[in-house]
Design an enzyme around this catalytic site. Structure first.
Site, PDB file in Angstrom:
ATOM      1  N   ALA A 186      46.430  -5.128 -12.365  1.00 12.54           N
ATOM      2  CA  ALA A 186      47.732  -4.568 -12.720  1.00 12.54           C
ATOM      3  C   ALA A 186      48.836  -4.964 -11.742  1.00 12.54           C
ATOM      4  O   ALA A 186      49.929  -4.429 -11.799  1.00 12.54           O
ATOM      5  CB  ALA A 186      47.605  -3.054 -12.784  1.00 12.54           C
ATOM      6  N   ASN A 236      41.965  -0.177  -7.078  1.00 12.11           N
ATOM      7  CA  ASN A 236      41.731  -1.580  -7.441  1.00 12.11           C
ATOM      8  C   ASN A 236      42.901  -2.476  -7.056  1.00 12.11           C
ATOM      9  O   ASN A 236      42.700  -3.593  -6.578  1.00 12.11           O
ATOM     10  CB  ASN A 236      41.421  -1.696  -8.930  1.00 12.11           C
ATOM     11  N   HIS A 288      54.315  -1.590  -9.620  1.00  7.07           N
ATOM     12  CA  HIS A 288      53.764  -2.038  -8.337  1.00  7.07           C
ATOM     13  C   HIS A 288      54.686  -3.119  -7.795  1.00  7.07           C
ATOM     14  O   HIS A 288      54.983  -4.084  -8.508  1.00  7.07           O
ATOM     15  CB  HIS A 288      52.365  -2.639  -8.516  1.00  7.07           C
TER      16      HIS A 288
HETATM   17  N1  LIG Z   1      41.187  -4.488 -11.121  1.00  7.89           N
HETATM   18  C1  LIG Z   1      42.086  -3.719 -11.723  1.00  7.89           C
HETATM   19  O1  LIG Z   1      43.301  -3.919 -11.616  1.00  7.89           O
HETATM   20  C2  LIG Z   1      41.629  -2.596 -12.596  1.00  7.89           C
HETATM   21  C3  LIG Z   1      42.533  -1.963 -13.471  1.00  7.89           C
HETATM   22  C4  LIG Z   1      42.068  -0.948 -14.281  1.00  7.89           C
HETATM   23  C5  LIG Z   1      40.742  -0.533 -14.178  1.00  7.89           C
HETATM   24  N2  LIG Z   1      39.912  -1.134 -13.284  1.00  7.89           N
HETATM   25  C6  LIG Z   1      38.500  -0.713 -13.159  1.00  7.89           C
HETATM   26  O2  LIG Z   1      37.758  -1.331 -14.179  1.00  7.89           O
HETATM   27  C7  LIG Z   1      36.698  -0.461 -14.587  1.00  7.89           C
HETATM   28  C8  LIG Z   1      36.760  -0.266 -16.116  1.00  7.89           C
HETATM   29  O3  LIG Z   1      38.009   0.309 -16.476  1.00  7.89           O
HETATM   30  P1  LIG Z   1      38.277   0.841 -17.984  1.00  7.89           P
HETATM   31  O4  LIG Z   1      39.699   1.291 -18.032  1.00  7.89           O
HETATM   32  O5  LIG Z   1      37.776  -0.166 -18.958  1.00  7.89           O
HETATM   33  O6  LIG Z   1      37.325   2.129 -17.976  1.00  7.89           O
HETATM   34  P2  LIG Z   1      36.679   2.906 -19.239  1.00  7.89           P
HETATM   35  O7  LIG Z   1      36.348   4.265 -18.727  1.00  7.89           O
HETATM   36  O8  LIG Z   1      37.532   2.779 -20.455  1.00  7.89           O
HETATM   37  O9  LIG Z   1      35.298   2.092 -19.510  1.00  7.89           O
HETATM   38  C9  LIG Z   1      34.228   2.042 -18.610  1.00  7.89           C
HETATM   39  C10 LIG Z   1      32.947   1.901 -19.414  1.00  7.89           C
HETATM   40  O10 LIG Z   1      31.876   1.572 -18.510  1.00  7.89           O
HETATM   41  C11 LIG Z   1      30.744   2.394 -18.815  1.00  7.89           C
HETATM   42  N3  LIG Z   1      29.963   2.557 -17.580  1.00  7.89           N
HETATM   43  C12 LIG Z   1      30.256   3.350 -16.507  1.00  7.89           C
HETATM   44  N4  LIG Z   1      29.318   3.195 -15.555  1.00  7.89           N
HETATM   45  C13 LIG Z   1      28.412   2.306 -16.022  1.00  7.89           C
HETATM   46  C14 LIG Z   1      27.219   1.743 -15.504  1.00  7.89           C
HETATM   47  N5  LIG Z   1      26.766   2.095 -14.288  1.00  7.89           N
HETATM   48  N6  LIG Z   1      26.551   0.842 -16.250  1.00  7.89           N
HETATM   49  C15 LIG Z   1      27.006   0.492 -17.483  1.00  7.89           C
HETATM   50  N7  LIG Z   1      28.124   1.004 -18.038  1.00  7.89           N
HETATM   51  C16 LIG Z   1      28.819   1.893 -17.313  1.00  7.89           C
HETATM   52  C17 LIG Z   1      31.311   3.681 -19.376  1.00  7.89           C
HETATM   53  O11 LIG Z   1      30.366   4.355 -20.211  1.00  7.89           O
HETATM   54  C18 LIG Z   1      32.545   3.193 -20.148  1.00  7.89           C
HETATM   55  O12 LIG Z   1      32.236   2.911 -21.492  1.00  7.89           O
HETATM   56  C19 LIG Z   1      36.872   0.839 -13.780  1.00  7.89           C
HETATM   57  O13 LIG Z   1      36.009   0.845 -12.662  1.00  7.89           O
HETATM   58  C20 LIG Z   1      38.308   0.785 -13.339  1.00  7.89           C
HETATM   59  O14 LIG Z   1      38.518   1.468 -12.104  1.00  7.89           O
HETATM   60  C21 LIG Z   1      40.315  -2.171 -12.531  1.00  7.89           C
END
Ligand SMILES: NC(=O)c1ccc[n+]([C@@H]2O[C@H](COP(=O)([O-])OP(=O)(O)OC[C@H]3O[C@@H](n4cnc5c(N)ncnc54)[C@H](O)[C@@H]3O)[C@@H](O)[C@H]2O)c1
Length: 258
Positions: free
Chosen positions: A123, A179, A209
């Protein structure tokens, strides 16, 4: 053409956006889907032409690139196994790499196995400039994150700085920002030198940001105002788009940007 098989861990907002985009990429022939909640993987597979639900351990040997969009716990659980199997890995839950032991283990294993680990800029914007600037001295990098008071769990009438310190402390107090702060810290001058300001501003509707840096290269200022993901208002849409662009980068022969 040499086709690419993709494995996805986590079929939530970002995993689904990436899977849908990958489904339309002609270089990708198969998309294996794994989620701790099997129904999420099943539901997503139903929307894809190339998708199939499989347990991580059943697809890690067959996939070429594995995309994580699950949780920090999932990175701790699976990242080393991906690299051990000799596969490239894209990590969204970058905050997990605040653990320098895990980061070093992944780096040295990836060197040994000749694998790549991609960390999407997510982001935030300006990561390319910070990476280039780091080839010489960078004196200061600051991330200013501005959100509405409500999205920071506050009720405030005027602009208020809620945190002013270094990234390592910011992510403890504001884990939702983890993140972005982690990606910028890893791209630049690290968790203990990167400065972070978290601002609650009742005027703003969406999260922004701003990256500010100066050093031998000159001065950098990059700002993004993020709209929410249409499928998940808690997440910035740019995070998904950046994940899709990183998948393209992992496939494409031409690499653009620092
Ligand atoms: N790098 C970035 O800028 C950035 C931005 C947004 C989110 N993120 C991160 O990316 C990840 C996903 O975000 P999202 O918005 O898609 O979340 P989300 O909650 O919509 O989806 C996460 C999915 O992963 C599954 N899950 C959780 N733990 C698991 C495991 N140990 N094994 C298998 N599946 C598992 C959940 O059941 C869920 O369906 C999060 O950790 C979030 O913090 C990163």
């Amino acid at each position: 053409m040499d086709y690419v098989t993709l494995g996805i861990i986590g079929c939530g907002a970002i995993g689904s956006d990436v899977a849908m985009a990958a489904d339309n990429m002609e270089e990708i022939d198969r998309i294996y889907l794994y989620d701790i909640k099997e129904e999420k993987a099943e539901e997503l597979a139903g929307k894809l032409k190339k998708g199939a639900v499989k347990n991580f351990y059943d697809f890690v040997g067959d996939a070429d690139i594995i995309f994580e969009a699950a949780s920090q716990e999932a990175v701790r659980q699976y990242a080393e196994k991906v690299i051990e199997a000799g596969k490239d890995l894209i990590i969204m839950s970058i905050g997990s790499l605040l653990d320098s032991n895990l980061l070093e283990r992944l780096k040295s294993k990836a060197m040994e196995k000749k694998c790549k680990i991609y960390l999407p800029s997510g982001a935030v914007c300006g990561i390319d400039g910070i990476k280039a600037a780091k080839a010489d001295v960078v004196d200061e990098v600051t991330l200013v994150t501005t959100k509405s008071p409500a999205s920071l769990g506050k009720q405030l009438e005027k602009r208020t700085i809620l945190f002013d310190g270094v990234a390592r402390d910011a992510v403890k107090k504001f884990p939702k920002n983890i993140n972005v702060a982690a990606c910028l810290s890893l791209a630049g001058i690290g968790f203990d030198k990167t400065k972070v300001k978290i601002v609650a501003d009742p005027v703003v509707k969406y999260n922004s940001h701003k990256v500010l840096a100066h050093g031998k290269f000159g001065r950098l200022r990059a700002e993004v105002e993020n709209l929410p993901n249409p499928n998940n208002p808690r997440s910035s849409y740019l995070a998904s788009l950046s994940a899709i662009a990183t998948l393209r980068r992992a496939i494409d022969p031409i690499q653009i940007g620092a």
